[in-house]
Write a protein that holds these residues in place. Structure first.
Motif, PDB file in Angstrom:
ATOM      1  N   TRP A  76      29.287  20.519  12.359  1.00 21.85           N
ATOM      2  CA  TRP A  76      29.910  21.781  11.935  1.00 21.85           C
ATOM      3  C   TRP A  76      29.767  21.975  10.433  1.00 21.85           C
ATOM      4  O   TRP A  76      29.613  23.095   9.951  1.00 21.85           O
ATOM      5  CB  TRP A  76      31.379  21.807  12.343  1.00 21.85           C
ATOM      6  N   GLU A  77      29.820  20.884   9.665  1.00 25.35           N
ATOM      7  CA  GLU A  77      29.624  21.007   8.221  1.00 25.35           C
ATOM      8  C   GLU A  77      28.203  21.463   7.909  1.00 25.35           C
ATOM      9  O   GLU A  77      27.979  22.303   7.023  1.00 25.35           O
ATOM     10  CB  GLU A  77      29.917  19.672   7.542  1.00 25.35           C
ATOM     11  N   VAL A  78      27.226  20.900   8.634  1.00 29.46           N
ATOM     12  CA  VAL A  78      25.835  21.335   8.444  1.00 29.46           C
ATOM     13  C   VAL A  78      25.694  22.815   8.797  1.00 29.46           C
ATOM     14  O   VAL A  78      25.029  23.585   8.093  1.00 29.46           O
ATOM     15  CB  VAL A  78      24.891  20.468   9.301  1.00 29.46           C
ATOM     16  N   LEU A  79      26.349  23.223   9.887  1.00 28.06           N
ATOM     17  CA  LEU A  79      26.283  24.616  10.314  1.00 28.06           C
ATOM     18  C   LEU A  79      26.925  25.535   9.279  1.00 28.06           C
ATOM     19  O   LEU A  79      26.411  26.621   8.997  1.00 28.06           O
ATOM     20  CB  LEU A  79      26.968  24.782  11.673  1.00 28.06           C
ATOM     21  N   ALA A  80      28.036  25.091   8.706  1.00 27.07           N
ATOM     22  CA  ALA A  80      28.696  25.905   7.672  1.00 27.07           C
ATOM     23  C   ALA A  80      27.821  26.033   6.443  1.00 27.07           C
ATOM     24  O   ALA A  80      27.692  27.112   5.857  1.00 27.07           O
ATOM     25  CB  ALA A  80      30.049  25.297   7.313  1.00 27.07           C
ATOM     26  N   GLN A  81      27.188  24.920   6.021  1.00 30.14           N
ATOM     27  CA  GLN A  81      26.300  24.973   4.861  1.00 30.14           C
ATOM     28  C   GLN A  81      25.097  25.862   5.123  1.00 30.14           C
ATOM     29  O   GLN A  81      24.532  26.448   4.193  1.00 30.14           O
ATOM     30  CB  GLN A  81      25.842  23.555   4.487  1.00 30.14           C
ATOM     31  N   ALA A  82      24.697  25.958   6.402  1.00 30.50           N
ATOM     32  CA  ALA A  82      23.571  26.814   6.772  1.00 30.50           C
ATOM     33  C   ALA A  82      23.996  28.254   6.994  1.00 30.50           C
ATOM     34  O   ALA A  82      23.177  29.083   7.412  1.00 30.50           O
ATOM     35  CB  ALA A  82      22.891  26.273   8.024  1.00 30.50           C
ATOM     36  N   GLY A  83      25.269  28.558   6.729  1.00 25.77           N
ATOM     37  CA  GLY A  83      25.734  29.929   6.902  1.00 25.77           C
ATOM     38  C   GLY A  83      25.817  30.362   8.349  1.00 25.77           C
ATOM     39  O   GLY A  83      25.686  31.539   8.648  1.00 25.77           O
ATOM     40  N   GLY A  84      26.014  29.396   9.283  1.00 24.57           N
ATOM     41  CA  GLY A  84      26.121  29.733  10.698  1.00 24.57           C
ATOM     42  C   GLY A  84      24.793  29.829  11.413  1.00 24.57           C
ATOM     43  O   GLY A  84      24.749  30.272  12.573  1.00 24.57           O
ATOM     44  N   ASN A  85      23.707  29.415  10.779  1.00 24.34           N
ATOM     45  CA  ASN A  85      22.378  29.488  11.399  1.00 24.34           C
ATOM     46  C   ASN A  85      22.211  28.309  12.348  1.00 24.34           C
ATOM     47  O   ASN A  85      22.022  27.167  11.924  1.00 24.34           O
ATOM     48  CB  ASN A  85      21.302  29.463  10.302  1.00 24.34           C
ATOM     49  N   VAL A  86      22.265  28.571  13.654  1.00 21.50           N
ATOM     50  CA  VAL A  86      22.193  27.511  14.659  1.00 21.50           C
ATOM     51  C   VAL A  86      20.811  26.868  14.662  1.00 21.50           C
ATOM     52  O   VAL A  86      20.671  25.670  14.927  1.00 21.50           O
ATOM     53  CB  VAL A  86      22.553  28.072  16.050  1.00 21.50           C
ATOM     54  N   ALA A  87      19.774  27.632  14.377  1.00 20.54           N
ATOM     55  CA  ALA A  87      18.420  27.064  14.358  1.00 20.54           C
ATOM     56  C   ALA A  87      18.289  25.994  13.282  1.00 20.54           C
ATOM     57  O   ALA A  87      17.613  24.974  13.480  1.00 20.54           O
ATOM     58  CB  ALA A  87      17.391  28.171  14.127  1.00 20.54           C
ATOM     59  N   VAL A  88      18.939  26.199  12.133  1.00 16.67           N
ATOM     60  CA  VAL A  88      18.913  25.184  11.080  1.00 16.67           C
ATOM     61  C   VAL A  88      19.606  23.912  11.556  1.00 16.67           C
ATOM     62  O   VAL A  88      19.126  22.796  11.321  1.00 16.67           O
ATOM     63  CB  VAL A  88      19.588  25.727   9.804  1.00 16.67           C
ATOM     64  N   LEU A  89      20.739  24.063  12.242  1.00 16.97           N
ATOM     65  CA  LEU A  89      21.430  22.897  12.790  1.00 16.97           C
ATOM     66  C   LEU A  89      20.548  22.173  13.803  1.00 16.97           C
ATOM     67  O   LEU A  89      20.500  20.933  13.820  1.00 16.97           O
ATOM     68  CB  LEU A  89      22.738  23.336  13.449  1.00 16.97           C
ATOM     69  N   HIS A  90      19.825  22.915  14.643  1.00 17.27           N
ATOM     70  CA  HIS A  90      18.956  22.296  15.643  1.00 17.27           C
ATOM     71  C   HIS A  90      17.854  21.486  14.965  1.00 17.27           C
ATOM     72  O   HIS A  90      17.552  20.353  15.376  1.00 17.27           O
ATOM     73  CB  HIS A  90      18.358  23.382  16.542  1.00 17.27           C
ATOM     74  N   ARG A  91      17.261  22.031  13.897  1.00 17.96           N
ATOM     75  CA  ARG A  91      16.231  21.288  13.167  1.00 17.96           C
ATOM     76  C   ARG A  91      16.821  20.045  12.502  1.00 17.96           C
ATOM     77  O   ARG A  91      16.176  18.989  12.475  1.00 17.96           O
ATOM     78  CB  ARG A  91      15.577  22.193  12.119  1.00 17.96           C
ATOM     79  N   HIS A  92      18.034  20.172  11.987  1.00 18.34           N
ATOM     80  CA  HIS A  92      18.687  19.017  11.359  1.00 18.34           C
ATOM     81  C   HIS A  92      18.908  17.900  12.383  1.00 18.34           C
ATOM     82  O   HIS A  92      18.663  16.718  12.085  1.00 18.34           O
ATOM     83  CB  HIS A  92      20.027  19.450  10.756  1.00 18.34           C
ATOM     84  N   LEU A  93      19.354  18.242  13.579  1.00 15.79           N
ATOM     85  CA  LEU A  93      19.583  17.231  14.613  1.00 15.79           C
ATOM     86  C   LEU A  93      18.263  16.587  15.042  1.00 15.79           C
ATOM     87  O   LEU A  93      18.212  15.380  15.304  1.00 15.79           O
ATOM     88  CB  LEU A  93      20.288  17.864  15.817  1.00 15.79           C
ATOM     89  N   LYS A  94      17.193  17.373  15.119  1.00 15.70           N
ATOM     90  CA  LYS A  94      15.896  16.810  15.489  1.00 15.70           C
ATOM     91  C   LYS A  94      15.391  15.857  14.412  1.00 15.70           C
ATOM     92  O   LYS A  94      14.850  14.788  14.725  1.00 15.70           O
ATOM     93  CB  LYS A  94      14.888  17.935  15.711  1.00 15.70           C
TER      94      LYS A  94
END
Length: 422
Positions: A76-94
């Motif tokens: 959720w912190e990564v998602l917040a830093q990405a401004g709610g961009n779920v695709a950025v979170l998906h790339r971070h997890l990969k």
């Protein structure tokens, strides 16, 4: 027995498996029974055989519970830093490796939790706050106290001898007269002006009644410094909390800002109700809540602050400070009517210039009073921020220019540096 099973249609799995196990225990179970069970259960025959196998080996007649996909607080912190961009979170997890859910699954989880009340900052606010943080860090990295020679700061060596101002002029507030949160040029000291004393009186009266006060005035007049000086030493049992106002604040952003400013334990709650309960619990002790740059606050954020103040369980003295804060409060009459004091910080009076400036920094102690008045009329215009900028530039000029003297030619050159272009 089997007649009871086939009496109705769409028999539930537990009932169907229980009846088939009873037939198996009696030695009467046949493939025809399984086919009939699949028909009344509305499933495939192989599915019924799997149900029976699970009942024999695991003792389970219910469906195995599906694992619920949950996002960690770090995600959720990564998602917040990405401004709610779920695709950025998906790339971070990969990039982190391990088992990664599909992008569609991530979208469903985020939407589910947001609908359940989880608060995610606006992406524009997050991006601007991140850019502001980078700018502040860059400015801090560039901050230099002077060129060092042989491990000794050259600025300190060239600085005129420190003169101790009168006891009524300076504020004893730590080393060098500094107050936390107020940036001063090297060697400078905060000075108690008539405006500072007026702000201290207004804030003190507000604390006595647990009321509200608005400190306003043009930029650079020393509003924040005056409030910090007034709250430098508070009575026992009181605490002071400064709440930073985010850029383009929202109610969720202000709720997070208050939560963080109170330094509450644990992570920020997932729902607004839990966050409000935690904040209200912390505000049950006597506390001064200072909101600087209050002119940025829209009406919903002002209503949120009013709700904290109106809560019967909280003990808050609310200090709203900023250039234009009085106009922001005018947009919410129900809060403006509760303000007990409207304290303006005016320009430095001409009669005060000589005494205040020489107490502010020893560099000015050698400048005649008429010249100080000329500096104020030509450039500073009674603005503390301008005097602080002139002091810093004058220090630098004396350090970097051989045989430099504080004369009008040097001062005119500095005026062009600190005065905004027309």
């Amino acid at each position: 027995m089997w007649g009871d099973v086939t009496a109705g249609l769409m028999v539930s799995r537990p009932v169907l498996v229980a009846r088939l196990l009873e037939l198996e225990a009696a030695g009467a179970l046949t493939t025809a029974h399984v086919r009939a069970g699949a028909q009344v259960g509305g499933v495939n025959v192989r599915t019924v055989w799997r149900w029976l196998d699970a009942a024999r080996t695991e003792g389970r007649v219910e469906r195995r519970p599906r694992a619920r996909l949950e996002l960690s607080d770090q995600a959720w912190e990564v998602l917040a830093q990405a401004g709610g961009n779920v695709a950025v979170l998906h790339r971070h997890l990969k990039d982190a490796g391990g088992e990664v859910p599909s992008l569609a699954s991530l979208y469903r989880v985020v939407r589910r939790d947001l609908e359940a009340g989880r608060v995610l900052p606006d992406r524009v606010v997050v991006r601007r706050e991140r850019e502001e943080q980078r700018t502040r860090q860059a400015l801090a990295d560039l901050a230099l106290a002077g060129t060092r020679e042989d491990g000794v700061t050259k600025a300190a060596a060239c600085r005129p001898p420190h003169s101790v101002p009168a006891a009524s002029a300076g504020l004893s507030a730590g080393e060098g007269g500094a107050v936390a949160g107020v940036a001063l040029p090297a060697g400078a000291q905060l000075v108690r002006t008539s405006s500072v004393r007026a702000v201290a009186e207004a804030v003190g009266q507000a604390m006595a009644t647990e009321g509200a006060v608005c400190v306003f005035g043009d930029p650079g007049r020393g509003k924040t410094a005056a409030v910090r000086m007034a709250l430098h030493e508070v009575p026992p049992g009181w605490r002071v909390t400064w709440v930073p106002v985010p850029v383009r604040p929202s109610v969720s952003g202000m709720r997070r800002a208050v939560f963080d400013a109170l330094a509450l334990p644990g992570r920020f709650p997932h729902t607004s109700a839990l966050a409000d309960a935690a904040v209200a619990g912390a505000l049950r002790e006597a506390r001064v809540l200072v909101v600087d740059e209050a002119q940025r606050l829209p009406v919903p954020c002002l209503e949120y602050l009013q709700s904290l103040w109106d809560d019967p369980g909280t003990r808050i003295t609310l200090v709203l400070c900023g250039s234009g804060s009085e106009r922001a409060l005018a947009r919410l009459p129900q809060l403006a009517s509760r303000v007990g004091a409207w304290q303006e910080v005016p320009r430095l009076a001409a009669a005060e210039v000589a005494a205040v400036v020489t107490g502010f920094h020893p560099l000015w102690s050698t400048v005649p009073a008429p010249d100080l008045a000329w500096i104020d009329q030509s450039c500073a215009h009674g603005t503390f921020r301008m005097w602080a900028a002139l002091t810093a530039h004058l220090q630098n000029a004396l350090l970097t220019t051989a045989d430099a003297a504080v004369d009008r030619a040097l001062l005119r050159r500095l005026f062009r540096r600190v005065a905004p272009p027309l």
